[in-house]
Motif scaffolding. Sequence first.
Motif, PDB file in Angstrom:
ATOM      1  N   GLY A 168       3.682  -7.449 -35.737  1.00  0.00           N
ATOM      2  CA  GLY A 168       2.869  -8.272 -36.618  1.00  0.00           C
ATOM      3  C   GLY A 168       1.411  -8.402 -36.255  1.00  0.00           C
ATOM      4  N   GLY A 169       0.936  -7.612 -35.278  1.00  0.00           N
ATOM      5  CA  GLY A 169      -0.487  -7.596 -34.978  1.00  0.00           C
ATOM      6  C   GLY A 169      -0.950  -8.733 -34.088  1.00  0.00           C
ATOM      7  N   ILE A 170      -2.250  -8.968 -34.115  1.00  0.00           N
ATOM      8  CA  ILE A 170      -2.858 -10.011 -33.298  1.00  0.00           C
ATOM      9  C   ILE A 170      -2.318 -11.380 -33.685  1.00  0.00           C
ATOM     10  N   SER A 171      -2.156 -11.625 -34.963  1.00  0.00           N
ATOM     11  CA  SER A 171      -1.733 -12.937 -35.431  1.00  0.00           C
ATOM     12  C   SER A 171      -0.387 -13.342 -34.856  1.00  0.00           C
ATOM     13  N   GLU A 172       0.586 -12.442 -34.877  1.00  0.00           N
ATOM     14  CA  GLU A 172       1.923 -12.789 -34.414  1.00  0.00           C
ATOM     15  C   GLU A 172       2.037 -12.733 -32.895  1.00  0.00           C
ATOM     16  N   VAL A 173       1.398 -11.771 -32.252  1.00  0.00           N
ATOM     17  CA  VAL A 173       1.538 -11.665 -30.800  1.00  0.00           C
ATOM     18  C   VAL A 173       0.904 -12.853 -30.095  1.00  0.00           C
ATOM     19  N   ARG A 174      -0.181 -13.383 -30.619  1.00  0.00           N
ATOM     20  CA  ARG A 174      -0.758 -14.578 -29.974  1.00  0.00           C
ATOM     21  C   ARG A 174       0.210 -15.743 -30.069  1.00  0.00           C
ATOM     22  N   ARG A 175       1.014 -15.815 -31.135  1.00  0.00           N
ATOM     23  CA  ARG A 175       2.013 -16.882 -31.262  1.00  0.00           C
ATOM     24  C   ARG A 175       3.198 -16.628 -30.330  1.00  0.00           C
ATOM     25  N   ILE A 176       3.600 -15.361 -30.215  1.00  0.00           N
ATOM     26  CA  ILE A 176       4.669 -15.022 -29.272  1.00  0.00           C
ATOM     27  C   ILE A 176       4.241 -15.372 -27.853  1.00  0.00           C
ATOM     28  N   ALA A 177       2.985 -15.097 -27.510  1.00  0.00           N
ATOM     29  CA  ALA A 177       2.481 -15.427 -26.174  1.00  0.00           C
ATOM     30  C   ALA A 177       2.557 -16.923 -25.917  1.00  0.00           C
ATOM     31  N   ALA A 178       2.203 -17.730 -26.911  1.00  0.00           N
ATOM     32  CA  ALA A 178       2.267 -19.180 -26.745  1.00  0.00           C
ATOM     33  C   ALA A 178       3.713 -19.650 -26.576  1.00  0.00           C
ATOM     34  N   MET A 179       4.633 -19.060 -27.340  1.00  0.00           N
ATOM     35  CA  MET A 179       6.049 -19.380 -27.165  1.00  0.00           C
ATOM     36  C   MET A 179       6.506 -19.027 -25.759  1.00  0.00           C
ATOM     37  N   ALA A 180       6.107 -17.851 -25.282  1.00  0.00           N
ATOM     38  CA  ALA A 180       6.521 -17.396 -23.957  1.00  0.00           C
ATOM     39  C   ALA A 180       6.018 -18.335 -22.870  1.00  0.00           C
ATOM     40  N   GLU A 181       4.815 -18.836 -23.022  1.00  0.00           N
ATOM     41  CA  GLU A 181       4.246 -19.732 -22.021  1.00  0.00           C
ATOM     42  C   GLU A 181       5.118 -20.964 -21.826  1.00  0.00           C
ATOM     43  N   ALA A 182       5.739 -21.434 -22.909  1.00  0.00           N
ATOM     44  CA  ALA A 182       6.594 -22.620 -22.816  1.00  0.00           C
ATOM     45  C   ALA A 182       7.867 -22.363 -22.017  1.00  0.00           C
ATOM     46  N   TYR A 183       8.215 -21.095 -21.804  1.00  0.00           N
ATOM     47  CA  TYR A 183       9.396 -20.721 -21.022  1.00  0.00           C
ATOM     48  C   TYR A 183       9.016 -20.120 -19.660  1.00  0.00           C
ATOM     49  N   ASP A 184       7.762 -20.269 -19.249  1.00  0.00           N
ATOM     50  CA  ASP A 184       7.272 -19.716 -17.998  1.00  0.00           C
ATOM     51  C   ASP A 184       7.440 -18.202 -17.960  1.00  0.00           C
ATOM     52  N   VAL A 185       7.200 -17.579 -19.097  1.00  0.00           N
ATOM     53  CA  VAL A 185       7.316 -16.133 -19.251  1.00  0.00           C
ATOM     54  C   VAL A 185       5.914 -15.561 -19.443  1.00  0.00           C
ATOM     55  N   ALA A 186       5.606 -14.495 -18.708  1.00  0.00           N
ATOM     56  CA  ALA A 186       4.297 -13.860 -18.788  1.00  0.00           C
ATOM     57  C   ALA A 186       4.243 -12.878 -19.950  1.00  0.00           C
ATOM     58  N   LEU A 187       3.033 -12.532 -20.367  1.00  0.00           N
ATOM     59  CA  LEU A 187       2.804 -11.572 -21.442  1.00  0.00           C
ATOM     60  C   LEU A 187       2.276 -10.275 -20.864  1.00  0.00           C
ATOM     61  N   ALA A 188       2.893  -9.151 -21.237  1.00  0.00           N
ATOM     62  CA  ALA A 188       2.408  -7.814 -20.856  1.00  0.00           C
ATOM     63  C   ALA A 188       2.584  -6.908 -22.060  1.00  0.00           C
ATOM     64  N   PRO A 189       1.631  -6.884 -22.977  1.00  0.00           N
ATOM     65  CA  PRO A 189       1.818  -6.138 -24.221  1.00  0.00           C
ATOM     66  C   PRO A 189       2.159  -4.667 -24.008  1.00  0.00           C
ATOM     67  N   HIS A 190       3.154  -4.226 -24.755  1.00  0.00           N
ATOM     68  CA  HIS A 190       3.554  -2.814 -24.769  1.00  0.00           C
ATOM     69  C   HIS A 190       2.473  -2.028 -25.496  1.00  0.00           C
ATOM     70  N   CYS A 191       2.037  -0.882 -24.936  1.00  0.00           N
ATOM     71  CA  CYS A 191       0.981  -0.116 -25.610  1.00  0.00           C
ATOM     72  C   CYS A 191       0.867   1.302 -25.066  1.00  0.00           C
ATOM     73  N   PRO A 192       1.851   2.187 -25.370  1.00  0.00           N
ATOM     74  CA  PRO A 192       1.694   3.592 -25.032  1.00  0.00           C
ATOM     75  C   PRO A 192       1.063   4.352 -26.193  1.00  0.00           C
ATOM     76  N   LEU A 193       0.112   3.721 -26.873  1.00  0.00           N
ATOM     77  CA  LEU A 193      -0.409   4.197 -28.155  1.00  0.00           C
ATOM     78  C   LEU A 193      -1.884   4.557 -28.045  1.00  0.00           C
ATOM     79  N   GLY A 194      -2.598   4.432 -29.157  1.00  0.00           N
ATOM     80  CA  GLY A 194      -3.969   4.886 -29.242  1.00  0.00           C
ATOM     81  C   GLY A 194      -5.002   3.825 -28.931  1.00  0.00           C
ATOM     82  N   PRO A 195      -6.286   4.139 -29.125  1.00  0.00           N
ATOM     83  CA  PRO A 195      -7.372   3.256 -28.704  1.00  0.00           C
ATOM     84  C   PRO A 195      -7.476   1.963 -29.496  1.00  0.00           C
ATOM     85  N   ILE A 196      -7.083   1.989 -30.766  1.00  0.00           N
ATOM     86  CA  ILE A 196      -7.193   0.766 -31.561  1.00  0.00           C
ATOM     87  C   ILE A 196      -6.124  -0.232 -31.134  1.00  0.00           C
TER      88      ILE A 196
END
Length: 381
Positions: free
Chosen positions: A262-290
């Motif tokens: 879902g892009g920037i909009s959804e991942v920033r929300r997933i990150a906030a959810m993860a923070e509440a569970y003491d879970v770190a964020l490490a975005p998956h990205c074996p992709l291109g420059p954008i």
Amino acid sequence: MDIASIETFFVRPRWLFVRIETADGIVGWGEPIVEGRAEAVAAVVEILAERLVGADASRIEDHWQVMTKGGFYRGGPVLSSAVAGIDQALWDIKGKALGVPVYDLLGGAVRDKVRVYTWVGGDTVQALAEDALRAKESGFDAVKCNGAAQLGPIESPAAVRRIAAQFTELRAAVGDDFDIAIDFHGRFSTAMTRRVLPLLEPVLPLFVEEPVLPEFSRDLAAVTAGTSIPIATGERLFSRADFRDVLPTGIAVAQPDLSHAGGISEVRRIAAMAEAYDVALAPHCPLGPIALAASLQVDFATPNFLIQEQSLGIHYNQGNDLLDYLVDPAVFAFDEGYVARPTKPGLGIEVDEAAVRQAAREPHRWRNQVWRLRDGTFAEW
């Protein structure tokens, strides 16, 4: 700031870019892709464009809601990836219109640089160690590698010991001031995961990634309870709803993909959810420059960020690599395993449009391999 046009481009090695231009000439770029299913994602981008052309580009959240919920059938990797690329491009446009990086629109930077890791590979333990040492010599202090090739549901003791020995030798080669992440890639059954993880504990991996397939996420609590190794997962989860039942299982690292979830909009929300569970964020990205640029914008604004994947030199990038479609590749200069905070507006990069259009004249048709076991049955790739 109405949307005037939306175009997609198939660019090698296996990427899909989307270009959105407003009536007043502001251009935003995104990377919507399901690797091996790029044609399907491009078709969905075209469908979503029917509602977007003529609409106000600045209403990012409203567009996200309509794109994800405006059809009776929702979710899935193809739709969420199409939405992801469009969402990235809309944030790029808004940042450029306001003259600020996207991370400023997400609350501002919480760090000055982002730690990144690089992929290493090799068909032998020696080749793997040599590749990791080259990465270390070039300044990286973390690498990731695959845990194994194709595996049966429960492998022999010899196969299990080979996996453990490989990483024991890798740790000995690189030393303890260096992080090793191990990607199980969903190739291990739950039973194999529980058998192998205790043998890897002396190696002290940074994390073990996707130890079981996403459809078996309900089993992650048993996996995490049985090991001290931090468990990471999430590249094949596409929304907050997908992460809702995973975050309480004891995982240590959430890995949503900015081009799938879902892009920037959804991942920033997933990150906030993860923070509440003491879970770190490490975005998956074996992709291109954008995709990497979008990931970094979230990383710089996310308190519970851990480390960023990037694809420079990855084995998928045959013929073209991460920096080929940028006017100024220096924006991704990796210095001692970190990338500095970009200061340009939007996603912080300038896409070489001429190079993209030239590459799209010979579109790729990338497909992943299909593996089989010795008895001819399908094996997870």
